[in-house]
Design a protein around this motif. Sequence first.
Motif, PDB file in Angstrom:
ATOM      1  N   ARG A  92     -83.371  -0.234 -21.305  1.00 17.15           N
ATOM      2  CA  ARG A  92     -82.198  -1.959 -22.100  1.00 17.15           C
ATOM      3  C   ARG A  92     -81.748  -1.375 -23.594  1.00 17.15           C
ATOM      4  O   ARG A  92     -83.042  -1.278 -23.761  1.00 17.15           O
ATOM      5  N   THR A  93     -80.794  -1.374 -23.639  1.00 18.23           N
ATOM      6  CA  THR A  93     -80.535  -0.957 -25.662  1.00 18.23           C
ATOM      7  C   THR A  93     -79.773  -1.704 -25.610  1.00 18.23           C
ATOM      8  O   THR A  93     -79.113  -2.509 -24.749  1.00 18.23           O
ATOM      9  N   ASP A  94     -79.708  -1.862 -27.401  1.00 16.52           N
ATOM     10  CA  ASP A  94     -78.350  -3.138 -27.834  1.00 16.52           C
ATOM     11  C   ASP A  94     -78.523  -3.844 -27.484  1.00 16.52           C
ATOM     12  O   ASP A  94     -77.354  -4.983 -26.990  1.00 16.52           O
ATOM     13  N   GLU A  95     -79.911  -4.750 -27.089  1.00 16.23           N
ATOM     14  CA  GLU A  95     -80.242  -6.282 -27.429  1.00 16.23           C
ATOM     15  C   GLU A  95     -79.707  -7.127 -28.040  1.00 16.23           C
ATOM     16  O   GLU A  95     -80.029  -6.997 -29.375  1.00 16.23           O
ATOM     17  N   TRP A  96     -79.248  -8.274 -27.701  1.00 17.44           N
ATOM     18  CA  TRP A  96     -78.595  -9.076 -28.732  1.00 17.44           C
ATOM     19  C   TRP A  96     -78.167 -10.401 -28.404  1.00 17.44           C
ATOM     20  O   TRP A  96     -78.323 -10.767 -26.897  1.00 17.44           O
ATOM     21  N   VAL A  97     -77.721 -11.663 -29.102  1.00 20.48           N
ATOM     22  CA  VAL A  97     -77.637 -12.740 -29.269  1.00 20.48           C
ATOM     23  C   VAL A  97     -76.524 -12.786 -30.260  1.00 20.48           C
ATOM     24  O   VAL A  97     -76.366 -12.667 -31.621  1.00 20.48           O
ATOM     25  N   GLY A  98     -75.841 -13.982 -30.105  1.00 18.16           N
ATOM     26  CA  GLY A  98     -74.865 -14.230 -30.502  1.00 18.16           C
ATOM     27  C   GLY A  98     -74.585 -15.780 -30.386  1.00 18.16           C
ATOM     28  O   GLY A  98     -74.907 -16.075 -29.112  1.00 18.16           O
ATOM     29  N   SER A  99     -73.970 -16.503 -30.934  1.00 13.51           N
ATOM     30  CA  SER A  99     -73.591 -17.369 -30.558  1.00 13.51           C
ATOM     31  C   SER A  99     -71.805 -18.232 -30.862  1.00 13.51           C
ATOM     32  O   SER A  99     -71.175 -17.981 -31.697  1.00 13.51           O
ATOM     33  N   ARG A 100     -71.549 -19.008 -29.363  1.00 15.99           N
ATOM     34  CA  ARG A 100     -70.815 -19.319 -29.445  1.00 15.99           C
ATOM     35  C   ARG A 100     -70.184 -20.228 -30.031  1.00 15.99           C
ATOM     36  O   ARG A 100     -71.397 -21.479 -29.675  1.00 15.99           O
ATOM     37  N   PRO A 101     -68.873 -20.593 -30.833  1.00 14.16           N
ATOM     38  CA  PRO A 101     -68.815 -22.183 -31.382  1.00 14.16           C
ATOM     39  C   PRO A 101     -68.525 -23.569 -29.383  1.00 14.16           C
ATOM     40  O   PRO A 101     -66.713 -22.812 -29.217  1.00 14.16           O
ATOM     41  N   CYS A 102     -69.220 -24.548 -29.613  1.00 13.05           N
ATOM     42  CA  CYS A 102     -68.782 -24.807 -28.549  1.00 13.05           C
ATOM     43  C   CYS A 102     -68.033 -26.624 -28.966  1.00 13.05           C
ATOM     44  O   CYS A 102     -69.464 -26.678 -29.839  1.00 13.05           O
ATOM     45  N   THR A 103     -67.457 -26.817 -27.844  1.00 13.01           N
ATOM     46  CA  THR A 103     -67.277 -28.088 -28.419  1.00 13.01           C
ATOM     47  C   THR A 103     -66.990 -29.382 -27.368  1.00 13.01           C
ATOM     48  O   THR A 103     -67.282 -29.390 -26.395  1.00 13.01           O
ATOM     49  N   PRO A 104     -67.808 -30.867 -28.301  1.00 15.54           N
ATOM     50  CA  PRO A 104     -68.132 -31.738 -26.916  1.00 15.54           C
ATOM     51  C   PRO A 104     -66.955 -31.718 -25.668  1.00 15.54           C
ATOM     52  O   PRO A 104     -67.665 -32.219 -24.151  1.00 15.54           O
ATOM     53  N   ASP A 105     -65.900 -32.042 -26.224  1.00 15.32           N
ATOM     54  CA  ASP A 105     -64.395 -31.921 -24.549  1.00 15.32           C
ATOM     55  C   ASP A 105     -64.168 -30.638 -23.880  1.00 15.32           C
ATOM     56  O   ASP A 105     -63.559 -30.321 -23.982  1.00 15.32           O
ATOM     57  N   ALA A 149     -55.768 -17.149 -47.527  1.00 13.68           N
ATOM     58  CA  ALA A 149     -57.335 -16.637 -47.209  1.00 13.68           C
ATOM     59  C   ALA A 149     -57.737 -16.726 -45.925  1.00 13.68           C
ATOM     60  O   ALA A 149     -57.594 -18.503 -45.426  1.00 13.68           O
ATOM     61  N   VAL A 150     -58.253 -16.101 -45.103  1.00 14.91           N
ATOM     62  CA  VAL A 150     -58.842 -16.811 -42.704  1.00 14.91           C
ATOM     63  C   VAL A 150     -59.648 -15.583 -43.311  1.00 14.91           C
ATOM     64  O   VAL A 150     -61.069 -15.025 -43.941  1.00 14.91           O
ATOM     65  N   ILE A 151     -60.887 -17.715 -43.803  1.00  7.86           N
ATOM     66  CA  ILE A 151     -62.505 -17.125 -43.881  1.00  7.86           C
ATOM     67  C   ILE A 151     -62.939 -16.900 -42.581  1.00  7.86           C
ATOM     68  O   ILE A 151     -63.210 -17.486 -40.903  1.00  7.86           O
ATOM     69  N   GLY A 152     -63.124 -16.061 -41.991  1.00  5.35           N
ATOM     70  CA  GLY A 152     -64.007 -14.811 -40.790  1.00  5.35           C
ATOM     71  C   GLY A 152     -63.057 -14.302 -40.562  1.00  5.35           C
ATOM     72  O   GLY A 152     -62.137 -13.772 -39.744  1.00  5.35           O
ATOM     73  N   ALA A 153     -64.399 -12.926 -40.131  1.00  4.10           N
ATOM     74  CA  ALA A 153     -63.598 -11.598 -39.740  1.00  4.10           C
ATOM     75  C   ALA A 153     -64.023 -11.061 -37.691  1.00  4.10           C
ATOM     76  O   ALA A 153     -64.190 -10.193 -37.063  1.00  4.10           O
ATOM     77  N   GLY A 154     -64.445 -12.270 -36.876  1.00  7.28           N
ATOM     78  CA  GLY A 154     -64.377 -12.243 -35.518  1.00  7.28           C
ATOM     79  C   GLY A 154     -62.888 -12.344 -35.064  1.00  7.28           C
ATOM     80  O   GLY A 154     -62.195 -11.970 -35.558  1.00  7.28           O
ATOM     81  N   MET A 155     -62.665 -12.466 -33.996  1.00  6.31           N
ATOM     82  CA  MET A 155     -61.522 -12.046 -32.851  1.00  6.31           C
ATOM     83  C   MET A 155     -60.322 -12.824 -33.463  1.00  6.31           C
ATOM     84  O   MET A 155     -59.864 -12.989 -33.998  1.00  6.31           O
ATOM     85  N   THR A 194     -70.702 -11.814 -43.264  1.00  6.88           N
ATOM     86  CA  THR A 194     -71.415 -10.599 -42.636  1.00  6.88           C
ATOM     87  C   THR A 194     -70.623  -9.586 -43.142  1.00  6.88           C
ATOM     88  O   THR A 194     -70.552  -8.362 -43.501  1.00  6.88           O
ATOM     89  N   GLY A 195     -69.520  -9.511 -42.271  1.00  8.04           N
ATOM     90  CA  GLY A 195     -68.740  -8.473 -41.955  1.00  8.04           C
ATOM     91  C   GLY A 195     -68.026  -8.800 -40.834  1.00  8.04           C
ATOM     92  O   GLY A 195     -68.005  -9.811 -39.530  1.00  8.04           O
ATOM     93  N   VAL A 196     -67.289  -7.418 -40.219  1.00  6.68           N
ATOM     94  CA  VAL A 196     -66.212  -7.683 -39.158  1.00  6.68           C
ATOM     95  C   VAL A 196     -67.721  -7.550 -38.189  1.00  6.68           C
ATOM     96  O   VAL A 196     -67.997  -7.222 -37.637  1.00  6.68           O
ATOM     97  N   ALA A 197     -67.314  -8.516 -36.759  1.00  6.56           N
ATOM     98  CA  ALA A 197     -67.723  -8.775 -35.725  1.00  6.56           C
ATOM     99  C   ALA A 197     -68.344  -9.029 -35.807  1.00  6.56           C
ATOM    100  O   ALA A 197     -69.486  -8.400 -34.796  1.00  6.56           O
ATOM    101  N   ALA A 198     -69.359  -9.646 -37.219  1.00  5.42           N
ATOM    102  CA  ALA A 198     -70.159  -9.707 -36.899  1.00  5.42           C
ATOM    103  C   ALA A 198     -71.143 -11.458 -36.185  1.00  5.42           C
ATOM    104  O   ALA A 198     -72.189 -11.257 -35.679  1.00  5.42           O
ATOM    105  N   GLY A 199     -70.125 -12.373 -35.441  1.00  2.00           N
ATOM    106  CA  GLY A 199     -70.772 -13.160 -34.520  1.00  2.00           C
ATOM    107  C   GLY A 199     -70.450 -12.398 -32.829  1.00  2.00           C
ATOM    108  O   GLY A 199     -70.945 -11.491 -32.743  1.00  2.00           O
ATOM    109  N   ALA A 200     -69.778 -13.669 -32.194  1.00  8.45           N
ATOM    110  CA  ALA A 200     -69.964 -13.918 -31.447  1.00  8.45           C
ATOM    111  C   ALA A 200     -68.710 -13.030 -30.538  1.00  8.45           C
ATOM    112  O   ALA A 200     -69.055 -12.602 -29.730  1.00  8.45           O
TER     113      ALA A 200
END
Length: 420
Positions: free
Chosen positions: A353-366, A14-20, A42-48
Motif C-alpha cells: 500500500r502507498t498513499d494511505e489517506w484519510v479525509g472528511s466528507r461533510p455530511c448533513t443529517p437529512d 471571495a470563495v472560501i475553500g479550494a476543493g471541487m 491549507t491549499g488546493v484539494a487538501a481535504g476530501a
Amino acid sequence: MPAAQPGPAPQHVAVIGAGMVGLATAWFLQERGVRVTVLDRTGVAAGASWGNAGWLTPGITTPLPEPAVLRYGLRAVLSPSSPVYVPPRADVKLLRFLAGFTRHSTAAKWRTAMRAYIPMNRRALETFEALEAGGVTARANEAKSFIAAYRTETERSVLLDELGHIHAAGQEIEFDVLTGAEAREVEPSLSDHVGAAIRLHGQRFVNPGQYVHALADSVRARGASIVAGADVVDVRDEGAGVRVVTAAGADDRYDAVVLATGTWFGELARRFGVRTVVQAGRGYSFSVPIEHMPAGPVYFPAQRVACTPLGDRLRVAGMMEFRRAEAPLDRRRITAIAEAARPLLRGADLDARTDEWVGSRPCTPDGLPLIGRTRSPRVFAAGGHGMWGITLGPLTGTLLAEQITTGRQPAELRPFDPLR
C-alpha cells in the motif's frame, strides 16, 4: 425562498475553500464576468477532494440516510472494522447529528430527499463537459465497465431493491444483472469468490486530486488568486460588502462570499442563520498494484469498498467514520478495508500500500447539501455534499454562480436551501 439580491451583481467574490465545490463555483463565477479570490486554510484539494474514489455516478447519487443504515445496529457501528463506525465516546455535536440522521433514515424521508437529487443528477455530467470545453485540461473518464460485485445473489438483492426505488423515484439508470462468471469475463480482476454482480452503464470517474488541481490551474489562468494557508477566522457582512479576516491578519472586503469549507462549514455559516449540523464522515483510501487493471470502477457494496483505476495503481477506498475531522489516521480502518477487499480481488497486492489517506466528507443529517443564499444577501453556502462533492461539485458551482449574479434561486437549488 430568500428574496432576490438587492442592487447590482457582485464584482469581486471571495470563495472560501479550494476543493471541487469551491473551485467549480469560482470557475463558473468567472464565466459570468466576476472577479474571484479563493482562500483555503491549507491549499488546493487538501481535504476530501484529494483521496476519494473519484466516481462521477449520478445514477446512484442518493441520500446517505436510508433504512438500510438502521439495520447495522449498535454493536456493528461501534466495531473498529465496521464500514460505518461511530466512536463510543461521541460529543454533543455528533449526538445531535446522529439523532437527526436516524430520524431521516426512513423510506418516506429517503423518497423525499431522492426527489430533490433527481434534477441535479440529470445535469451533473454536462457540467464536466462545460469545464473541459472551457479549458480545464483534466478529463472525466468513461467507465467502460462499472461493476458492483457480491459473493451471493442474496447480497446483490439489496442494490437491486435500491435501483428499483431509484427508478420508482423517477431517475433512469441502465444496468445488467450478471453471474459471477459473467462478471469475471467483463472484469478479470474479480476473484472466484464473486458469485453475483451488477454492471452499471453511463457512469464516469476521475482522478480527483489531479482533476481539482487542473480546475485550480484554469481558475488561476482566468485571472483569479488562490491563496493557500489562509485560515479564515471571521466573516462579517458590513452592509456594503463582506469583510473576511484570516488568522494571519489579512483583512479584506468583497462584494460577496461563498462558504465552501467542507467539514468546517458550520463554523462560519452559523452566524448567517445556517443551523444544520455538518458532521465529518471520514473516508480512508490507499493505492496498490494489481496484475490486471480494471477498465473502470469496481464496487463491493456489502463491504462498502470502492476501487478506482488511477494510472498504474488501483485506489481502494472505504469507511464512513463519524468522528472529529482533525483526528489522526486510524490504521485499523486501513487494515479493515484491505481485509474486506482481499478475498474479492484477484492479483491485487494489498500489502504493497502507498498513499494511505484519510479525509472528511461533510455530511448533513437529512443527506442533502446546503447550497444558496444565507440570511445575508452577500454570503452564500456551498457545503454538506457528503459523498457527492465530486459528482455534484461542478453543477453546484454553475447553479450557485447563477444565483449570486442574478439574485434568483434556480429551481434545482430549492430543496437545498441552507436556511431550511
